[in-house]
Design a protein around this motif. Structure first.
Motif, PDB file in Angstrom:
ATOM      1  N   LYS A   1       6.290   4.015  -7.435  1.00  0.00           N
ATOM      2  CA  LYS A   1       6.672   5.244  -6.727  1.00  0.00           C
ATOM      3  C   LYS A   1       8.185   5.307  -6.539  1.00  0.00           C
ATOM      4  O   LYS A   1       8.808   6.350  -6.783  1.00  0.00           O
ATOM      5  CB  LYS A   1       5.961   5.284  -5.374  1.00  0.00           C
ATOM      6  CG  LYS A   1       6.375   6.436  -4.459  1.00  0.00           C
ATOM      7  CD  LYS A   1       5.916   7.778  -4.954  1.00  0.00           C
ATOM      8  CE  LYS A   1       6.154   8.850  -3.874  1.00  0.00           C
ATOM      9  NZ  LYS A   1       5.801  10.208  -4.368  1.00  0.00           N
ATOM     10  N   VAL A   2       8.797   4.204  -6.143  1.00  0.00           N
ATOM     11  CA  VAL A   2      10.249   4.176  -5.925  1.00  0.00           C
ATOM     12  C   VAL A   2      10.994   4.403  -7.238  1.00  0.00           C
ATOM     13  O   VAL A   2      12.014   5.117  -7.284  1.00  0.00           O
ATOM     14  CB  VAL A   2      10.671   2.847  -5.278  1.00  0.00           C
ATOM     15  CG1 VAL A   2      12.192   2.698  -5.271  1.00  0.00           C
ATOM     16  CG2 VAL A   2      10.129   2.761  -3.851  1.00  0.00           C
ATOM     17  N   GLU A   3      10.515   3.821  -8.319  1.00  0.00           N
ATOM     18  CA  GLU A   3      11.166   3.999  -9.615  1.00  0.00           C
ATOM     19  C   GLU A   3      11.122   5.447 -10.074  1.00  0.00           C
ATOM     20  O   GLU A   3      12.114   5.991 -10.580  1.00  0.00           O
ATOM     21  CB  GLU A   3      10.490   3.103 -10.651  1.00  0.00           C
ATOM     22  CG  GLU A   3      10.943   3.325 -12.087  1.00  0.00           C
ATOM     23  CD  GLU A   3      12.407   2.992 -12.304  1.00  0.00           C
ATOM     24  OE1 GLU A   3      13.008   3.568 -13.239  1.00  0.00           O
ATOM     25  OE2 GLU A   3      12.948   2.146 -11.558  1.00  0.00           O
TER      26      GLU A   3
ATOM     27  N   ALA B   1      10.283  13.758 -10.289  1.00  0.00           N
ATOM     28  CA  ALA B   1      10.914  14.374  -9.127  1.00  0.00           C
ATOM     29  C   ALA B   1      12.339  14.850  -9.398  1.00  0.00           C
ATOM     30  O   ALA B   1      12.816  15.784  -8.747  1.00  0.00           O
ATOM     31  CB  ALA B   1      10.907  13.393  -7.958  1.00  0.00           C
ATOM     32  N   ASP B   2      13.032  14.238 -10.362  1.00  0.00           N
ATOM     33  CA  ASP B   2      14.403  14.666 -10.664  1.00  0.00           C
ATOM     34  C   ASP B   2      14.456  15.736 -11.740  1.00  0.00           C
ATOM     35  O   ASP B   2      15.538  16.100 -12.210  1.00  0.00           O
ATOM     36  CB  ASP B   2      15.255  13.465 -11.072  1.00  0.00           C
ATOM     37  CG  ASP B   2      14.774  12.796 -12.364  1.00  0.00           C
ATOM     38  OD1 ASP B   2      13.748  13.247 -12.923  1.00  0.00           O
ATOM     39  OD2 ASP B   2      15.421  11.820 -12.808  1.00  0.00           O
ATOM     40  N   GLY B   3      13.288  16.229 -12.181  1.00  0.00           N
ATOM     41  CA  GLY B   3      13.244  17.262 -13.207  1.00  0.00           C
ATOM     42  C   GLY B   3      13.131  16.731 -14.619  1.00  0.00           C
ATOM     43  O   GLY B   3      13.055  17.511 -15.578  1.00  0.00           O
ATOM     44  N   THR B   4      13.114  15.408 -14.788  1.00  0.00           N
ATOM     45  CA  THR B   4      12.936  14.810 -16.108  1.00  0.00           C
ATOM     46  C   THR B   4      11.547  15.142 -16.650  1.00  0.00           C
ATOM     47  O   THR B   4      10.553  15.067 -15.923  1.00  0.00           O
ATOM     48  CB  THR B   4      13.093  13.280 -16.035  1.00  0.00           C
ATOM     49  OG1 THR B   4      14.390  12.972 -15.534  1.00  0.00           O
ATOM     50  CG2 THR B   4      12.902  12.653 -17.410  1.00  0.00           C
TER      51      THR B   4
ATOM     52  N   LEU C   1       3.029  11.040  -8.238  1.00  0.00           N
ATOM     53  CA  LEU C   1       4.027  10.439  -9.128  1.00  0.00           C
ATOM     54  C   LEU C   1       4.727  11.457 -10.001  1.00  0.00           C
ATOM     55  O   LEU C   1       5.811  11.178 -10.523  1.00  0.00           O
ATOM     56  CB  LEU C   1       3.358   9.376 -10.006  1.00  0.00           C
ATOM     57  CG  LEU C   1       2.667   8.229  -9.259  1.00  0.00           C
ATOM     58  CD1 LEU C   1       2.050   7.243 -10.249  1.00  0.00           C
ATOM     59  CD2 LEU C   1       3.633   7.515  -8.324  1.00  0.00           C
ATOM     60  N   GLY C   2       4.130  12.614 -10.214  1.00  0.00           N
ATOM     61  CA  GLY C   2       4.744  13.639 -11.042  1.00  0.00           C
ATOM     62  C   GLY C   2       3.834  14.836 -11.170  1.00  0.00           C
ATOM     63  O   GLY C   2       2.680  14.810 -10.726  1.00  0.00           O
TER      64      GLY C   2
ATOM     65  N   ARG D   1      -0.632  -7.403  -3.624  1.00  0.00           N
ATOM     66  CA  ARG D   1       0.347  -7.375  -4.718  1.00  0.00           C
ATOM     67  C   ARG D   1       0.183  -6.110  -5.561  1.00  0.00           C
ATOM     68  O   ARG D   1       1.169  -5.587  -6.081  1.00  0.00           O
ATOM     69  CB  ARG D   1       0.215  -8.633  -5.574  1.00  0.00           C
ATOM     70  CG  ARG D   1       0.589  -9.906  -4.811  1.00  0.00           C
ATOM     71  CD  ARG D   1       0.824 -11.076  -5.720  1.00  0.00           C
ATOM     72  NE  ARG D   1       2.006 -10.888  -6.554  1.00  0.00           N
ATOM     73  CZ  ARG D   1       2.453 -11.781  -7.430  1.00  0.00           C
ATOM     74  NH1 ARG D   1       1.807 -12.941  -7.583  1.00  0.00           N
ATOM     75  NH2 ARG D   1       3.520 -11.543  -8.160  1.00  0.00           N
ATOM     76  N   ALA D   2      -1.048  -5.631  -5.696  1.00  0.00           N
ATOM     77  CA  ALA D   2      -1.255  -4.361  -6.404  1.00  0.00           C
ATOM     78  C   ALA D   2      -0.629  -3.217  -5.619  1.00  0.00           C
ATOM     79  O   ALA D   2      -0.032  -2.295  -6.201  1.00  0.00           O
ATOM     80  CB  ALA D   2      -2.745  -4.116  -6.616  1.00  0.00           C
ATOM     81  N   ASP D   3      -0.750  -3.262  -4.304  1.00  0.00           N
ATOM     82  CA  ASP D   3      -0.136  -2.231  -3.467  1.00  0.00           C
ATOM     83  C   ASP D   3       1.381  -2.276  -3.586  1.00  0.00           C
ATOM     84  O   ASP D   3       2.049  -1.231  -3.666  1.00  0.00           O
ATOM     85  CB  ASP D   3      -0.566  -2.425  -2.014  1.00  0.00           C
ATOM     86  CG  ASP D   3      -0.092  -1.293  -1.113  1.00  0.00           C
ATOM     87  OD1 ASP D   3      -0.405  -0.124  -1.418  1.00  0.00           O
ATOM     88  OD2 ASP D   3       0.602  -1.581  -0.121  1.00  0.00           O
ATOM     89  N   ALA D   4       1.944  -3.467  -3.627  1.00  0.00           N
ATOM     90  CA  ALA D   4       3.397  -3.593  -3.789  1.00  0.00           C
ATOM     91  C   ALA D   4       3.844  -3.030  -5.131  1.00  0.00           C
ATOM     92  O   ALA D   4       4.897  -2.377  -5.236  1.00  0.00           O
ATOM     93  CB  ALA D   4       3.800  -5.063  -3.662  1.00  0.00           C
ATOM     94  N   LEU D   5       3.047  -3.255  -6.179  1.00  0.00           N
ATOM     95  CA  LEU D   5       3.363  -2.700  -7.496  1.00  0.00           C
ATOM     96  C   LEU D   5       3.321  -1.181  -7.464  1.00  0.00           C
ATOM     97  O   LEU D   5       4.205  -0.513  -8.024  1.00  0.00           O
ATOM     98  CB  LEU D   5       2.374  -3.241  -8.528  1.00  0.00           C
ATOM     99  CG  LEU D   5       2.501  -2.679  -9.954  1.00  0.00           C
ATOM    100  CD1 LEU D   5       3.875  -2.981 -10.537  1.00  0.00           C
ATOM    101  CD2 LEU D   5       1.404  -3.257 -10.845  1.00  0.00           C
TER     102      LEU D   5
END
Length: 516
Positions: free
Chosen positions: A500-502, A174-177, A204-205, A491-495
């Motif tokens: 996504k946040v990362e 998302a940041d162009g990386t 995710l990309g 817990r898989a959903d939290a991962l």
């Protein structure tokens, strides 16, 4: 009304060198997929390479706009249609090059906008192909889209889904990386970072390049078709054929889809395509004989069949392919199948990436497939649940002109895809009109919009999704349609959310897709 890009945004996008569309007609067109229209767009960007793609994504997100990828536009699950206004859509059609065919390491690297049909043509000169080598929509469907959405058909009975043929990616975040994942010659190496972006529906990309495995093209083929009187035998035979690993493709139609196909297809076209394929495989005389058999069989050889099943096998020698089909015959007979003319698998194989005229029904009806990959042990039960659903709505469906037909297809080492297809009278949209051959489109009526028929189709679609969820189905093209996150362990959903946040801390990469 389509949203026009703000001048600073448009200038920043154009500064990347990519083509930028901001006219109202283009923005309206790209806001649609085959099924429906999303929110208004700010701009459409058509990059020519991965550097333009990365720069334009950065320009859009720096300006606070969400972004989303579009491959061939064949989505019908909201894969790229937006729920937020003023997104920038990236059409990857110009990124269509085959970058490298490595016949030493047996890999091929393509830009994400390369179609399955174009890749097959290029690899044909080398006598090679990818293990899973395309979807039925491969004339327009792209390999990047196949990696984002996952998909099945050609080669799937033996080699699994599209993403199982992938070894490495380059992905724009998302940041162009520009992120590179994996090794081209092997996957996985440690935790599967390539797999993280496969089947993500662009949440995710954006895929920039894709590397796939190669295998040698088969030298010989064999075909068989069977008719069954009941769904139980139909599913039992299909499942046993998959478990034995004897078919590269095994698919079938219920009686309603059989009727639709018999109404749709052209004998002249069938025979011509088959003659062309058989000339390549067995000479002119064999080709003419096979073409004549299509005409002689006509469209009546399945008219009394409740359920049809079609098997394609391949081998390095003809005897090997024939032996696999003979096993399929024994399996079909064991479960009540009657062998019939094998023209359908031959015809489809003769033109694997044909025109996409079937995105409308034979009488111009709108079309929406809803699929699920179900385990062998639950497939017949799942299908029976669909039959009960349609029986419960039979009167309303008949009154509003809504009907259905169901496809099944084996997926190697996984189970059976069940795909009920809904048809209803309604206006067609710009993507449909752009996709179907003009000569074919002229033959079809253009229905008026029916709010009642549309509402019924929507309700049936949601009910089908819920039935799949109850039968533990897996889905491709998750988009904004299927209940992926509902199926995850907490817990898989939290991962998943943490990933996504990362990768996308501001939530600007195709927001809403994958349920994120």
């Amino acid at each position: 009304m389509a949203t026009l890009a703000e001048k600073p945004l448009e200038d920043a996008l154009r500064a990347t060198g990519a083509e930028v569309l901001t006219d109202e007609a283009s923005l309206d067109f790209y806001a649609h997929d085959i099924y429906s229209r999303g929110s208004d767009l700010a701009a459409v960007v058509r990059p020519a390479d991965k550097l333009q793609l990365a720069a334009a994504v950065k320009a859009a997100t720096d300006a606070g706009h969400s972004v989303a990828p579009r491959g061939g536009g064949m989505s019908y699950t909201g894969g790229y249609t937006q729920t937020r206004e003023s997104a920038v859509l990236f059409d990857l059609a110009k990124m269509n090059r085959v970058l490298e065919v490595n016949d030493t390491d047996m890999t091929v690297t393509v830009e994400a906008g390369c179609t399955w049909a174009a890749l097959r043509e290029r690899l044909g000169h080398h006598g090679m192909r990818t293990p899973m080598w395309g979807t039925l929509s491969g004339l327009m469907a792209t390999i990047g889209g196949g990696m984002s959405q996952n998909g099945i058909f050609w080669g799937t009975g033996r080699y699994g889904t599209a993403t199982q043929s992938c070894t490495a990616l380059e992905v724009v975040l998302a940041d162009g990386t520009l992120l590179s994942t994996g090794k081209k010659h092997a996957r996985p190496y440690g935790p599967d970072l390539t797999g993280l972006f496969l089947g993500d529906t662009g949440a995710l990309g954006i895929k920039a390049t894709v590397t796939l495995k190669l295998i040698h093209e088969a030298d010989f083929n064999a075909y068989a078709s069977f008719a069954f009187d009941d769904a139980q035998g139909w599913f039992a035979a299909a499942s046993e054929i998959e478990r034995r690993g004897i078919a590269t493709e095994c698919f079938g139609f219920d009686p309603y889809l059989n009727a639709i196909r018999m109404k749709r297809d052209s004998l002249t076209s069938d025979a011509r395509q088959l003659v062309g394929m058989m000339k390549k495989q067995g000479g002119v005389l064999k080709a003419l004989k096979e073409g004549a058999k299509v005409v002689a069989a006509g469209r009546d050889f399945l008219k009394d069949a409740n359920f049809s099943l079609h098997v394609l096998a391949e081998g390095r020698i003809q005897a090997a392919a024939d032996a696999d089909v003979e096993i399929a015959r024994q399996i079909a007979a064991m479960h009540g199948g009657l062998e019939v003319e094998n023209t359908i698998p031959k015809i489809i194989r003769a033109n694997p990436f044909g025109p996409l005229n079937s995105i409308l029904g034979p009488d111009g009806e709108r079309w929406a497939p809803i699929h699920g990959l179900v385990s062998h042990g639950r497939s017949a039960q799942c299908f029976a649940a669909f039959e009960r659903l349609f029986a419960d709505h039979e009167g309303e469906m008949e009154r509003l002109g809504v009907h259905y037909g169901t496809l099944i297809a084996n997926v190697g080492l996984a189970g059976v895809v069940i795909e009920p297809c809904l048809y209803w009278p309604d206006l067609r949209n710009p993507v449909i009109e752009d996709t179907i051959e003009k000569a074919h489109l002229k033959k079809l009526p253009n229905h008026e919009h029916s709010e009642d028929a549309w509402a019924l189709a929507q309700g049936l679609k949601e009910a089908i999704v819920d039935i799949f969820f109850e039968h533990d189905a897996v889905h491709f093209q998750i988009g904004r349609t299927y209940r992926y996150r509902d199926s995850l362990d907490p817990r898989a959903d939290a991962l998943l959310k943490a990933v996504k946040v990362e990768l996308d801390p501001r939530g600007l990469m195709n927001p809403g897709s994958l349920g994120l």
